[in-house]
Structures are given as C-alpha cells and as structure tokens.
Motif scaffolding. Structure first.
Motif: not given
Length: 121
Positions: A35-36, A47-50, A56-62, A68-69
């Motif tokens: 995570g970043w 959390l910005v992104a995980g 690797g399935n990503p998730n992002y802050a709104d 961001f990727t």
C-alpha cells in the motif's frame, strides 16, 4: 532484515506526473499486500492506494481515482505508484507499507522511510 525503500518523490507543478517506487527486501514480496499512504503535518497517514498479493487487485482513495495507478512487479520485488494530473492537495510524505504474512502471527506491517511529494507552481 526487512527493508522498504521508496524513491521517485520530488517537486512537480500542478497537472504534472510522478512515479514512486518501493523496493522491498527481506520479505516474501509476492505474498504480501502493498500500500501507499500519504501524510501531511498534523494529520494521520491516510491510504492512497493498495494492491493485494500475487496478481494484485488494486483499490484507491476516492480523491485519487482515475489519476493514480498502483502496480507491482513480483519479479523485481517492487511496488509502484503512478501519479498523474497532480494537484496541490496531493502534497505530502508518501510511505510504502507491506502487510507480510507471518506464520502464527497473521499479517505484520512494515513501513518505508517515506518520500516527499510537493505539488506547487
């Protein structure tokens, strides 16, 4: 010895791009979720992104969706954060985090030292 080393931060103008890298050693990287996180003075890390382990399935802050990727290269033990269309509010210290599976302990978190990202004209 576990090491997470971030790189790629710097000063960029609004609308610009940066690519952060997190090189990991001493952990089973493929098995670890990455995570970043971003922290600004006076605030908690957010959390910005995980990205999950293995494929690797990503998730992002709104606030960063569509800009961001997050990705990972398990062969290189490295996670990345591609940041585009940067805004001043993206400014902060960016930390890499690894959630490492440890037998009988569950998941143990490790943090990098952080890299500064400043978005300013």
């Amino acid at each position: 010895q576990v090491q997470l080393v971030e790189s790629g931060g710097g000063l960029v103008q609004p609308g610009g791009s940066l690519r952060l890298s997190c090189a990991a050693s001493g952990i089973p990287f493929s098995e670890s979720a990455m995570g970043w996180y971003r922290q600004v003075p006076g605030n908690q890390r957010e959390l910005v992104a995980g990205i999950t382990s293995y494929a690797g399935n990503p998730n992002y802050a709104d606030s960063v969706k569509g800009r961001f990727t997050i990705s990972r290269d398990n062969a290189k033990n490295t996670a990345y954060l591609e940041m585009n269309s940067l805004k001043p509010e993206d400014t902060g210290v960016y930390y890499c985090k690894a959630n490492v599976p440890v037998p009988l302990q569950g998941f143990v978190p490790y943090w990098g030292q952080g890299t500064q990202v400043t978005v300013s004209a």
